[in-house]
Design an enzyme around this catalytic site. Structure first.
Site, PDB file in Angstrom:
ATOM      1  N   ASN A   1       0.797  -1.242   0.000  1.00 25.59           N
ATOM      2  CA  ASN A   1       0.000   0.000   0.000  1.00 25.59           C
ATOM      3  C   ASN A   1       0.823   1.284   0.000  1.00 25.59           C
ATOM      4  O   ASN A   1       0.389   2.294  -0.541  1.00 25.59           O
ATOM      5  CB  ASN A   1      -1.054  -0.011   1.125  1.00 25.59           C
ATOM      6  CG  ASN A   1      -0.474  -0.165   2.502  1.00 25.59           C
ATOM      7  OD1 ASN A   1       0.683  -0.507   2.660  1.00 25.59           O
ATOM      8  ND2 ASN A   1      -1.289   0.088   3.508  1.00 25.59           N
TER       9      ASN A   1
ATOM     10  N   LYS B   1      12.079  -8.171   1.322  1.00 27.47           N
ATOM     11  CA  LYS B   1      11.104  -8.848   0.469  1.00 27.47           C
ATOM     12  C   LYS B   1       9.874  -7.960   0.327  1.00 27.47           C
ATOM     13  O   LYS B   1       9.041  -7.871   1.232  1.00 27.47           O
ATOM     14  CB  LYS B   1      10.694 -10.205   1.059  1.00 27.47           C
ATOM     15  CG  LYS B   1       9.910 -11.031   0.033  1.00 27.47           C
ATOM     16  CD  LYS B   1       8.797 -11.846   0.604  1.00 27.47           C
ATOM     17  CE  LYS B   1       7.547 -11.096   0.893  1.00 27.47           C
ATOM     18  NZ  LYS B   1       6.799 -10.577  -0.249  1.00 27.47           N
ATOM     19  N   PRO B   2       9.750  -7.270  -0.805  1.00 28.05           N
ATOM     20  CA  PRO B   2       8.581  -6.403  -0.987  1.00 28.05           C
ATOM     21  C   PRO B   2       7.357  -7.216  -1.396  1.00 28.05           C
ATOM     22  O   PRO B   2       7.461  -8.397  -1.724  1.00 28.05           O
ATOM     23  CB  PRO B   2       9.012  -5.475  -2.125  1.00 28.05           C
ATOM     24  CG  PRO B   2      10.033  -6.251  -2.896  1.00 28.05           C
ATOM     25  CD  PRO B   2      10.676  -7.224  -1.940  1.00 28.05           C
TER      26      PRO B   2
ATOM     27  N   GLU C   1       4.368  -4.152  12.443  1.00 25.02           N
ATOM     28  CA  GLU C   1       3.421  -3.066  12.151  1.00 25.02           C
ATOM     29  C   GLU C   1       2.240  -3.721  11.453  1.00 25.02           C
ATOM     30  O   GLU C   1       2.325  -4.066  10.278  1.00 25.02           O
ATOM     31  CB  GLU C   1       4.065  -2.012  11.233  1.00 25.02           C
ATOM     32  CG  GLU C   1       5.214  -1.260  11.870  1.00 25.02           C
ATOM     33  CD  GLU C   1       4.790  -0.319  12.981  1.00 25.02           C
ATOM     34  OE1 GLU C   1       3.573  -0.075  13.128  1.00 25.02           O
ATOM     35  OE2 GLU C   1       5.662   0.162  13.713  1.00 25.02           O
TER      36      GLU C   1
ATOM     37  N   CYS D   1      -3.357   1.352   6.810  1.00 26.13           N
ATOM     38  CA  CYS D   1      -3.604   0.772   8.131  1.00 26.13           C
ATOM     39  C   CYS D   1      -4.168   1.830   9.067  1.00 26.13           C
ATOM     40  O   CYS D   1      -4.831   1.509  10.047  1.00 26.13           O
ATOM     41  CB  CYS D   1      -2.311   0.211   8.692  1.00 26.13           C
ATOM     42  SG  CYS D   1      -0.983   1.421   8.649  1.00 26.13           S
TER      43      CYS D   1
ATOM     44  N   GLU E   1     -10.875  -4.723   8.472  1.00 30.17           N
ATOM     45  CA  GLU E   1     -10.293  -3.549   7.808  1.00 30.17           C
ATOM     46  C   GLU E   1     -10.957  -3.421   6.440  1.00 30.17           C
ATOM     47  O   GLU E   1     -10.857  -4.339   5.623  1.00 30.17           O
ATOM     48  CB  GLU E   1      -8.799  -3.773   7.585  1.00 30.17           C
ATOM     49  CG  GLU E   1      -7.927  -3.421   8.746  1.00 30.17           C
ATOM     50  CD  GLU E   1      -6.454  -3.473   8.354  1.00 30.17           C
ATOM     51  OE1 GLU E   1      -5.972  -4.579   8.074  1.00 30.17           O
ATOM     52  OE2 GLU E   1      -5.807  -2.410   8.338  1.00 30.17           O
TER      53      GLU E   1
ATOM     54  N   GLU F   1       8.158   2.507  14.598  1.00 33.87           N
ATOM     55  CA  GLU F   1       9.015   2.905  13.482  1.00 33.87           C
ATOM     56  C   GLU F   1       9.037   4.419  13.412  1.00 33.87           C
ATOM     57  O   GLU F   1       8.010   5.070  13.612  1.00 33.87           O
ATOM     58  CB  GLU F   1       8.490   2.316  12.171  1.00 33.87           C
ATOM     59  CG  GLU F   1       8.683   0.807  12.101  1.00 33.87           C
ATOM     60  CD  GLU F   1       8.402   0.218  10.730  1.00 33.87           C
ATOM     61  OE1 GLU F   1       7.461   0.684  10.066  1.00 33.87           O
ATOM     62  OE2 GLU F   1       9.126  -0.711  10.336  1.00 33.87           O
TER      63      GLU F   1
END
Ligand code: NAP
Length: 479
Positions: free
Chosen positions: A152, A175-176, A251, A285, A382, A459
């Site tokens: 996202n 690792k995307p 996260e 999120c 969500e 973060e």
């Protein structure tokens, strides 16, 4: 697009997957394939891990100033290439160009912030209570890290992890998400250009996340996992990290309450709602998932929000004047449609939107639902789409109880003109972050993260680098 790397980045070199596999990257605005990128398997992941492990010791000894300046150079290169990176991100993820440019600036800012933090890593020391022993405290990098990011925020979720890891002296395997590998590969190219030594950052793009990541977590050489994604996957990765006692930062998902009291400035509340709901088409999120509006202002709030939402222009993110791009894929849109259908079946009224447009692309219109039944599925799921669900409340205790009635606790939004109430309610909310009369909390200088099942650790901010550092205590008796 033509210059964007599409191979794996291992040990400072661009390489194909060992078995030659590739995977397609789609444009969610058209459904067409943009390009193919390397599709790593476990063997490639092991090579990436080897490179990170080999580079770790020397990198840990590299002067903080050197690490800092690499990040600073990368920050500048990202800003110089804002337009190019924004176009790349829009093509693979769908967000409108203006938002993509905003994300490029936000992403770059993590590198600037952590370039400043790299040279401020503090230790400490002192005399112990016996008056004889001294202690010296130093901070050491935790070691090779596995970083896993979602689709996202393709650039910012990478820089939010890479920035502190570089600053702390850790090496990495990134690792995307398979939907958005191109932004991460472009970022690796920029860091190489900025002088990052070979092997410090390795990028494995893959459609086989489980096969690729689990052996790394169970192998005993990766010392840290930093994950951003769903709570469901986070839970699985925590379990996989347990055997080797891998340190973790998580996260995870959210279910943000957005509370509007009767004394709120409704213009401010509606502006806040537009940000908290519509940033990234609701695919965040931090997106407001449950709007609790005091009964006395609910109708007016709903009317104004529906007018603003209904005026937004939906279309391909690359087109001028578009406010709302497509959702990430057909599955993401189908989920939003099901949640809206369920709410309507249970009696919700649709003030605007609610019906997918004809034609190609994964578009869904900005939608406002009111009179939402508290038992509707979107109350505990969500939504991850441009749908605002409004419920009413009568008093403060009731709304705090309902806002906290969820396993998640990432962020909450509170709108009121009363200072006492603002502080009281914020402190009672079980969340890691509160937006007080604002719909936006994200900022690289602030600690981002949640409580309950929204995650572990923070973060960004002064504490962001702590996640990548360990203390070492030296006992020094003085004779
Ligand atoms: P996801 O399905 O959990 O995936 C996130 C990442 O994990 C992807 O790269 C995914 O790759 C990978 N993954 C999935 N299963 C894995 C496994 N078994 N082993 C290793 N990696 C695995 O989440 P998403 O749908 O991409 O992202 C949306 C979620 O992220 C939402 O819940 C959102 O709230 C959360 N999010 C949280 C924050 C935050 O800071 N709290 C920020 C942004 C997003 P594959 O897709 O290939 O499985």
């Amino acid at each position: 697009m033509t210059d964007t790397p599409t191979q794996l980045f291992i040990g400072g070199a661009w390489v194909d997957a060992a078995d030659g596999a590739t995977m397609p990257v789609d444009d969610p605005a058209t459904g067409e394939i943009l390009c193919h990128v390397a599709d790593a398997g476990p063997k490639d992941a092991r090579l990436a891990e080897d490179a990170a492990v080999r580079a770790q010791e020397k990198w840990a000894r590299t002067a903080p100033r050197v690490r800092s300046e690499i990040l600073r150079r990368a920050y500048e290169i990202i800003l110089e290439r804002t337009d190019e990176l924004a176009r790349l991100m829009t093509s693979e993820m769908g967000k409108p160009l203006a938002e993509a440019r905003g994300e490029v600036a936000y992403a770059a800012e993590f590198f600037r912030w952590f370039s400043e933090e790299a040279v401020r890593i503090d230790g400490g020391g002192g005399v112990l209570p016996d008056g004889r022993n001294r202690m010296l405290l130093s901070r050491r990098p935790v070691g090779p890290c596995l970083l896993i990011t979602p689709w996202n925020f393709p650039l910012a979720m990478g820089t939010r992890k890479i920035g502190p890891a570089v600053a702390a002296g850790c090496t990495m395997v990134l690792k995307p998400a398979p939907q958005t590998p191109l932004s991460s590969l472009a970022l690796a190219g920029i860091l190489k250009e900025a002088g990052l030594p070979d092997g410090v950052l390795n990028v494995v793009t893959t459609s086989r996340a489980g096969e690729v990541c689990e052996p790394l977590l169970r192998g005993g050489r990766i010392r840290k996992l930093s994950f951003t994604g769903s709570t469901q996957v986070g839970r699985l990765l925590l379990a996989q990290s347990a055997d080797m006692v891998v340190r973790t930062s998580m996260e995870l998902g959210g279910n943000a309450p957005f509370i509007v009291f009767e004394d709120a400035d409704l213009d401010v509340a509606v502006d806040g709602a537009m940000l908290a709901k519509m940033r990234n088409m609701g695919e965040a999120c931090t997106a407001a998932n449950r709007f609790f509006v005091h009964r006395s202002v609910a109708e007016e709030f709903g009317r104004r929000l529906a007018t603003r939402m209904g005026a937004l222009v939906v279309g391909p993110g690359t087109r001028d004047g578009v406010d709302v791009g497509p959702l990430i894929d057909a599955g993401g849109r189908a989920k939003v449609e099901e949640l809206v259908a369920d709410a309507v079946e249970r009696g919700a009224r649709v003030l605007v939107g609610g019906r997918r447009p004809e034609g190609p692309g994964c578009f869904y219109p900005p939608t406002v639902l009111t009179d939402v039944d508290p038992g509707s599925r979107l109350m505990d799921t969500e939504i991850f789409g441009p749908v605002a669900a409004i419920l009413t409340f009568d008093d403060e205790d009731e709304v705090v109880r309902r806002a906290n009635d969820t396993p998640w606790g990432l962020v909450g939004y509170v709108f009121t003109e009363g200072l006492d109430r603002a502080l009281r309610v914020s402190e009672r909310l079980e969340v890691g972050m509160v937006g007080l009369n604002t719909g936006l909390v994200s900022n690289p200088a602030a600690p981002f993260g949640g409580v309950k099942q929204s995650g572990l650790g923070r973060e960004g901010g002064r504490v962001g680098i702590d996640e990548f550092l360990e203390y070492q205590y030296l006992a020094v008796p003085v004779r």
